[in-house]
Write a protein that holds these residues in place. Structure first.
Motif, PDB file in Angstrom:
ATOM      1  N   LEU A 205       0.819  -1.197   0.000  1.00 56.22           N
ATOM      2  CA  LEU A 205       0.000   0.000   0.000  1.00 56.22           C
ATOM      3  C   LEU A 205       0.861   1.259   0.000  1.00 56.22           C
ATOM      4  O   LEU A 205       0.522   2.267  -0.644  1.00 56.22           O
ATOM      5  N   ALA A 206       1.986   1.210   0.729  1.00 62.14           N
ATOM      6  CA  ALA A 206       2.876   2.375   0.769  1.00 62.14           C
ATOM      7  C   ALA A 206       3.461   2.655  -0.613  1.00 62.14           C
ATOM      8  O   ALA A 206       3.607   3.813  -1.015  1.00 62.14           O
ATOM      9  N   ARG A 207       3.848   1.586  -1.343  1.00 63.57           N
ATOM     10  CA  ARG A 207       4.368   1.773  -2.693  1.00 63.57           C
ATOM     11  C   ARG A 207       3.314   2.420  -3.604  1.00 63.57           C
ATOM     12  O   ARG A 207       3.622   3.324  -4.388  1.00 63.57           O
ATOM     13  N   LYS A 208       2.084   1.957  -3.484  1.00 60.11           N
ATOM     14  CA  LYS A 208       1.014   2.544  -4.303  1.00 60.11           C
ATOM     15  C   LYS A 208       0.775   3.997  -3.924  1.00 60.11           C
ATOM     16  O   LYS A 208       0.485   4.839  -4.787  1.00 60.11           O
ATOM     17  N   GLN A 209       0.925   4.317  -2.613  1.00 55.30           N
ATOM     18  CA  GLN A 209       0.794   5.707  -2.186  1.00 55.30           C
ATOM     19  C   GLN A 209       1.875   6.579  -2.819  1.00 55.30           C
ATOM     20  O   GLN A 209       1.601   7.685  -3.293  1.00 55.30           O
ATOM     21  N   ASP A 210       3.123   6.073  -2.809  1.00 55.15           N
ATOM     22  CA  ASP A 210       4.232   6.846  -3.391  1.00 55.15           C
ATOM     23  C   ASP A 210       3.978   7.121  -4.866  1.00 55.15           C
ATOM     24  O   ASP A 210       4.208   8.241  -5.356  1.00 55.15           O
ATOM     25  N   GLU A 211       3.501   6.104  -5.595  1.00 55.68           N
ATOM     26  CA  GLU A 211       3.220   6.289  -7.021  1.00 55.68           C
ATOM     27  C   GLU A 211       2.116   7.323  -7.223  1.00 55.68           C
ATOM     28  O   GLU A 211       2.213   8.204  -8.093  1.00 55.68           O
ATOM     29  N   ALA A 212       1.065   7.223  -6.404  1.00 55.94           N
ATOM     30  CA  ALA A 212      -0.045   8.159  -6.545  1.00 55.94           C
ATOM     31  C   ALA A 212       0.390   9.585  -6.229  1.00 55.94           C
ATOM     32  O   ALA A 212      -0.039  10.548  -6.876  1.00 55.94           O
ATOM     33  N   ARG A 213       1.279   9.751  -5.228  1.00 54.28           N
ATOM     34  CA  ARG A 213       1.756  11.092  -4.872  1.00 54.28           C
ATOM     35  C   ARG A 213       2.533  11.728  -6.025  1.00 54.28           C
ATOM     36  O   ARG A 213       2.405  12.922  -6.294  1.00 54.28           O
ATOM     37  N   VAL A 214       3.384  10.912  -6.680  1.00 49.51           N
ATOM     38  CA  VAL A 214       4.165  11.432  -7.804  1.00 49.51           C
ATOM     39  C   VAL A 214       3.245  11.953  -8.898  1.00 49.51           C
ATOM     40  O   VAL A 214       3.404  13.071  -9.399  1.00 49.51           O
ATOM     41  N   TRP A 215       2.258  11.141  -9.268  1.00 45.89           N
ATOM     42  CA  TRP A 215       1.342  11.548 -10.336  1.00 45.89           C
ATOM     43  C   TRP A 215       0.466  12.728  -9.903  1.00 45.89           C
ATOM     44  O   TRP A 215       0.161  13.618 -10.710  1.00 45.89           O
TER      45      TRP A 215
END
Length: 588
Positions: free
Chosen positions: A531-541
């Protein structure tokens, strides 16, 4: 200047023009006249190209030339418009939506005498005859001689009546007028006319004028105006656009009920257009299938005949909830139809039938249908009673599938003549809706948790509910359907509000919470990392989207559609971040 016709019927120039131009086609004549004017020094200036609208024949695509024809017949409207206005102003005719009253009255105020001569191959012939002396005889029956000079050599006018002149007679000519027939006496005036706004003036106003003049009464009491059927983007259907939806093709592919429901569901009150897509019609087909499969399930359990509601003391909370929701649906449909809000009626029926009856009512009652004889009988009767009355509500919109199912109850000749179901306020029970609403919240939240964390449906989980004393009693009373619908091996209740700590997920509800032990279900640390990895990706976009929306150059150059799409993307990413954080919070 006097009117002068310079064209023959084949659009060549006739003898009314100077000899040098006679016989030329219209295109040749334009060039020749221009050259002649230039030679005479009479041209001030030329503009090329000079763009303007030119009518074309829809069959052969030739340009249509305005042509001064011979004798034309008109209807004098000064004696008709006042009566047509008065019928609306005094309330004998009302419009739905009411806003169409104003343009109707404005049109009548500005109406000129109506030309009814048309040069078509078919239609009602104009009832006028001419003799060789130029006299005109107008008669109801074909005359044998001229009314002025008695000449027997008569020629009928070659023109036919305007289509709308013939159409305005529809409310009474189809019923036997001018004879005083039983049909005319019974059905004139009619109750409701439903029609599109584009023929408000062409047809509606003229039916009112002719009805008042010839029948001395209005032709209908209410005029319901709907929009035009357009494509899903609101564009007019056109072969050149390639966006035409052929109703016959859609019926062959999806069924008539699917097309009818898609149209009704899109016919929002007061709007001018009805957007229609093949996807919407496919959705109507899926809805018809849902009703069909639900009926098969119910009729396997119900032997047929007239369903009977069991005594109140034998009804479960879920059954009382289903009956209460059915009464709410019925009230919504009745109110919507009374106000000609067809889309609202269709949406209410879709919501109840698909979600409340099929997704919840049938699923909860499956447990009762496997119980004792009394439980099976009661559950089958409740489901059949609700289904049979829902079919009646659906019948005007989906007549074929509802009639087919209803016949299998064996309770009457035809659903088309069955009485409309009456509301029964005794079945409206707020306490049952509150209690079962808690069941729905628990089940839906647990199902969402399973989906978020990829827990397979066959894996049984334990759940523990915490809430008020009243809500805990409700859950304890309904543990069987909760466990079955949520895929739980055990449903417990607890009074403490403290979190269970590591190894448990806490799912917040509108009333209370649910704790789920994670041992054997989810590797908490691995899930957190995912979930943290998906959060990081979403933050970048999300950051990139925010920078683009803050860029003045992008905002200046981008079209409104592109800016809107980027804003939607930004909002979606922000929502995804919040959703991921909720999942992390659930894990403790």
């Amino acid at each position: 200047l006097p009117l002068m016709n310079i064209l023959n019927a084949d659009a060549t120039l006739n003898d009314a023009v100077p000899s040098e131009f006679r016989g030329l086609s219209r295109y040749q004549a334009r060039e020749t006249v221009r050259e002649r004017l230039s030679q005479l020094g009479l041209i001030v200036k030329e503009e090329r190209p000079y763009l303007h609208a030119v009518g074309h024949c829809y069959r052969c695509h030739s340009e249509v030339e305005p042509w001064i024809a011979g004798l034309q017949w008109f209807v004098k409207v000064s004696g008709l418009t006042d009566a047509a206005k008065g019928a609306v102003l005094d309330g004998r005719i009302r419009f739905s939506p009411e806003r169409w009253q104003r343009p109707y009255l404005a049109w009548l105020d500005n109406l000129r005498d109506w030309n009814i001569s048309r040069q078509l191959w078919w239609g009602h012939r104009i009832p006028a005859w001419y003799c060789s002396d130029g006299h005109v005889t107008v008669a109801v029956e074909d005359p044998t001689s001229c009314a002025d000079c008695g000449s027997g050599e008569l020629t009928q006018d070659p023109d036919v009546l305007d289509t709308w002149f013939s159409s305005q007679l529809w409310p009474f000519s189809t019923l036997g007028w001018p004879e005083e027939t039983p049909d005319l006496e019974r059905f004139y005036p009619n109750s409701v006319l439903v029609t599109g706004y584009e023929i408000l003036y062409l047809w509606v106003a003229r039916m009112i004028m002719s009805g008042l003049f010839l029948m001395h009464d209005v032709p209908f009491r209410t005029v319901v105006i709907h929009g035009l059927v357009r494509d899903q983007h609101g564009r007019k259907m056109s072969k050149s656009f390639g966006n035409v939806i052929d109703p016959i093709e859609m019926i062959d592919r999806y069924g008539a009920d699917a097309l009818r429901f898609a149209l009704a569901r899109s016919a929002s009150g007061g709007q001018q257009d009805i957007p229609l897509s093949e996807e919407a019609i496919e959705g109507g087909r899926n809805f018809a299938n849902k009703i069909w499969n639900a009926a098969r399930f119910v009729l396997r359990a119900f032997p047929g005949g007239e369903p009977q509601i069991p005594p109140d003391e034998r009804l479960t909370v879920a059954e009382r909830w289903l009956l209460s929701r059915h009464q709410t649906c019925m009230a919504e449909v009745d109110a919507a139809l009374d106000e000609y809000r067809f889309a609202d009626a269709a949406l209410a029926l879709h919501r109840f039938s698909w979600s409340e009856l099929c997704d919840w009512g049938l699923e909860v009652e499956k447990g009762r249908l496997e119980g004792s004889d009394e439980e099976r009988t009661d559950a089958a009767n409740v489901l059949a009673w609700v289904l049979e009355r829902t079919l009646r509500l659906l019948h005007p919109t989906m007549p074929f599938v509802t009639e087919e199912i209803w016949q299998r109850f064996g309770v009457g000749e035809s659903l088309a003549v069955a009485p409309w179901p009456e509301q029964q306020p005794r079945h409206v029970q707020a306490d049952a809706e509150r209690s079962f609403g808690l069941v729905q919240d628990v089940v839906t939240t647990v199902r969402q948790f399973r989906a978020n964390h990829s827990i397979a449906p066959k894996v049984r989980i334990e759940i523990e509910y915490g809430g008020s004393d009243e809500d805990r009693k409700t859950v304890e009373m309904l543990t069987e359907p909760i466990a079955r619908l949520a895929g739980a091996s055990e449903v417990r209740t607890a009074s403490g509000a403290d979190a269970k700590g590591e190894g448990h997920a806490r799912l917040q509800l509108a009333r209370g919470y649910v704790d789920v032990p994670l041992a054997g279900l989810v590797d908490v640390e691995v899930e957190r990392q995912r979930l943290a990895r998906k959060q990081d990706e979403a933050r970048v976009w999300l950051e990139r989207s925010a920078q683009k929306l803050a860029n003045a150059g992008f905002l200046a150059k981008a079209t409104p559609e592109v800016r809107s799409a980027e804003k939607e993307k930004h909002d979606r990413l922000a929502g995804e971040l919040a959703w991921l954080q909720e999942q992390l919070d659930e894990l403790g």
